[in-house]
Design an enzyme around this catalytic site. Sequence first.
Site, short mmCIF file in Angstrom:
data_model
loop_
_atom_site.label_atom_id
_atom_site.label_comp_id
_atom_site.label_asym_id
_atom_site.label_seq_id
_atom_site.Cartn_x
_atom_site.Cartn_y
_atom_site.Cartn_z
CB SER A 165 -24.21 54.17 17.65
OG SER A 165 -23.84 54.54 18.95
CG ASN A 182 -21.22 53.01 21.12
OD1 ASN A 182 -20.06 53.02 21.55
ND2 ASN A 182 -21.79 54.09 20.62
CG HIS A 210 -21.37 55.42 15.45
ND1 HIS A 210 -20.73 54.37 16.05
CD2 HIS A 210 -21.33 56.45 16.33
CE1 HIS A 210 -20.33 54.73 17.26
NE2 HIS A 210 -20.67 55.98 17.45
CD GLU A 262 -20.47 50.88 14.56
OE1 GLU A 262 -20.54 49.70 14.92
OE2 GLU A 262 -20.80 51.84 15.28
#
Length: 292
Positions: A121, A192, A142, A154
Amino acid sequence: MSKVSKTVAVLGAGTMGSGIATVMARAGHRTILHDVDEDNLERGIHTVRGFLDKSVTLGKLDATAAEAAKDALTGSTSLTDLAACDVVVEAVFEDLELKKETFGRLDGIVSERTLFHTNTSTLSVTGIASGSRRPERVVGTHYCNPAPLMRLVEVADGRHTADWAHRATVDFLGSLGKTGVVTKDRPGFIVNRFLIPWENSCISALEAGVATKESIDAAVVGGLGHPMGPFRLLDIVGLDIHQQVATRLYEQLRDPRFFPPPMVERMVAAGDLGRKTGRGFYTYDDTRLFGS
């Protein structure tokens, strides 16, 4: 992709890789955990088996299902053992050239229709995919940490990711019981992008003496409804991993909120990385990830 008769490989037997391998094996896929270092590989296999055993002890997993998952898992230090894989999940160190080289080597080993997933990420999926002669099959996936417990993955397409690869990826994640959320190929993706600055803020508050780690964790759980506080989470992720991710995002975004606070550097230097070393913000008698 259906749930049955798939052979998958996870590259990298660290915290993230072993967690993803646990997910694969528990879902019934034939799973190869790969690492170039034999000791790391043995630790990764031990981590997966320990998670499954603890899940049984906690009553979260049937003993028969745990044994089936163990039987589905094998280890390897040779990429040639991955020739029959339908899906390869790359979870190696966050180094662009290493990831590109890995996919480039796999091009000559696996089928042309093998899906390449990169668990990143912080680096560009497009950049990583450029290492393959078939960038259309590379998809960013991710997994949120800890991978065996968190449902979210993700999904980020690279510039040349094909529609068939995207659809096959979403279907495969469904076979794992995961929820795929589509995001753009941008630094930090969704989670993140928000999480790293927030965790840094919590660490800075602790360092400034605003409250104890126990109080901050309790406030986040009780007041914000999170399943665990930031310091428990950071200990699971690993302070070294947090430092790497935060630094990479800072380098790309140049936003000071992403730069890891000084406490992180001191803890990493001391080897206080979290649960995997037995000491981070908290201390642990059992370094294995809790079961589920």
